[in-house]
Design an enzyme around this catalytic site. Structure first.
Site, short mmCIF file in Angstrom:
data_model
loop_
_atom_site.label_atom_id
_atom_site.label_comp_id
_atom_site.label_asym_id
_atom_site.label_seq_id
_atom_site.Cartn_x
_atom_site.Cartn_y
_atom_site.Cartn_z
N ASP A 42 0.88 -1.16 0.00
CA ASP A 42 0.00 0.00 0.00
C ASP A 42 0.92 1.21 0.00
OD1 ASP A 42 -1.66 2.12 0.52
OD2 ASP A 42 -2.57 1.27 2.32
N ASN A 95 4.26 3.01 -10.59
CA ASN A 95 3.11 3.11 -11.49
C ASN A 95 1.81 3.42 -10.76
OD1 ASN A 95 1.45 2.35 -14.05
ND2 ASN A 95 0.69 0.96 -12.48
N TYR A 152 -5.32 16.07 -9.91
CA TYR A 152 -4.52 15.08 -10.65
C TYR A 152 -3.39 15.72 -11.45
CZ TYR A 152 -3.20 11.51 -14.01
OH TYR A 152 -2.48 10.63 -14.77
N LYS A 178 0.97 15.32 -11.03
CA LYS A 178 1.95 14.83 -11.99
C LYS A 178 3.03 15.88 -12.27
CE LYS A 178 0.20 10.75 -12.50
NZ LYS A 178 0.92 9.57 -11.96
N THR A 226 -8.14 2.09 -20.21
CA THR A 226 -8.12 1.26 -19.01
C THR A 226 -9.28 1.66 -18.11
OG1 THR A 226 -6.73 2.80 -17.76
CG2 THR A 226 -5.59 1.13 -19.07
#
Length: 235
Positions: A58, A85, A158, A162, A193
């Site tokens: 985790d 990832n 988000y 990044k 995905t």
């Protein structure tokens, strides 16, 4: 045989990266929180000819990251490649990622996985990586984090996560410049995905290619860069 650890490897791009590294000759640790999904991914990789094993991990837990490092020491005797990832997009309901109504809890949650999780896992694994003859760290980023390109929808938790991940990648590369550890960030592109709601024309296997390439760079390969399959991505 060299050993790789891929976080968030139970499905999607992470699973494809694990498969690609296995095809490249690595023994692959499948890092994932969920026991059943992790076990299923290991079975699927083994069925595809990959020497895979599960790693309970985790990325939001210091104790879990430390335990995973101890497990890798015992199970594989070390680590050669780390692919960070694991990542989340975060909630978007009710203007949660509109910058003018940004929910700070949404921002904290995304940063905890996408940034703090990478630092947590990387620092736990560095003692193992230092002992490798060709250690590589790959941070899976997104061109949504590019301040130059500013691609994709506005996601004010988000996308900045990044951007920060890219900056952390550069910081690690500077710190490790005099070591054998090569650190880079990779962008898989818009891959169909669960993460993207299965939008996008790229397959997980295509998205995984940049990670496999960066994980297998020669000793004189680039350091501290941001790349997609076609080459450098502007910061």
């Amino acid at each position: 045989m060299k050993t790789a650890l891929v976080t968030g490897a139970n499905k999607g791009i992470g699973f494809a990266i694990a498969y690609g590294l296995g095809a490249a000759g690595f023994r692959v640790g499948v890092g994932a929180r969920d026991d059943a999904r992790r076990s299923g991914a290991v079975d699927a990789l083994r069925a595809g000819g990959v020497e895979a094993f599960g790693v309970a991990l985790d990325v939001t837990s210091d104790d879990s990251a430390a335990a995973a490092a101890r497990f890798l020491e015992a199970e594989a005797g070390g680590l050669d490649v780390l692919v960070n990832n694991a990542g989340i997009g975060g909630r978007t309901d009710g203007g949660a990622q509109d910058p003018t109504t940004l929910h700070l809890d949404a921002l904290r949650t995304v940063l905890e996985t996408n940034v703090f999780g990478v630092v947590r896992v990387t620092n736990a694994m560095l003692p193992l990586l230092y002992r490798s003859t060709a250690p590589r760290i790959v941070n899976m980023s997104s061109d949504m984090g590019s301040l130059t390109l500013q691609t994709g929808p506005q996601m004010a938790a988000y996308a900045p996560s990044k951007t920060m991940l890219n900056s952390m990648t550069a910081q690690y590369a500077r710190r490790l410049a005099d070591t054998k550890v090569i650190v880079n960030a990779g962008c898989p592109g818009l891959v169909a995905t669960d993460f993207t709601g299965h939008t996008g024309e790229r397959t997980p296997d295509q998205g995984a290619q940049v990670a496999v390439r960066l994980a297998t760079l020669p000793d004189d390969g680039p350091r501290g860069g941001f790349f997609n399959e076609a080459g450098p991505v502007p910061w």
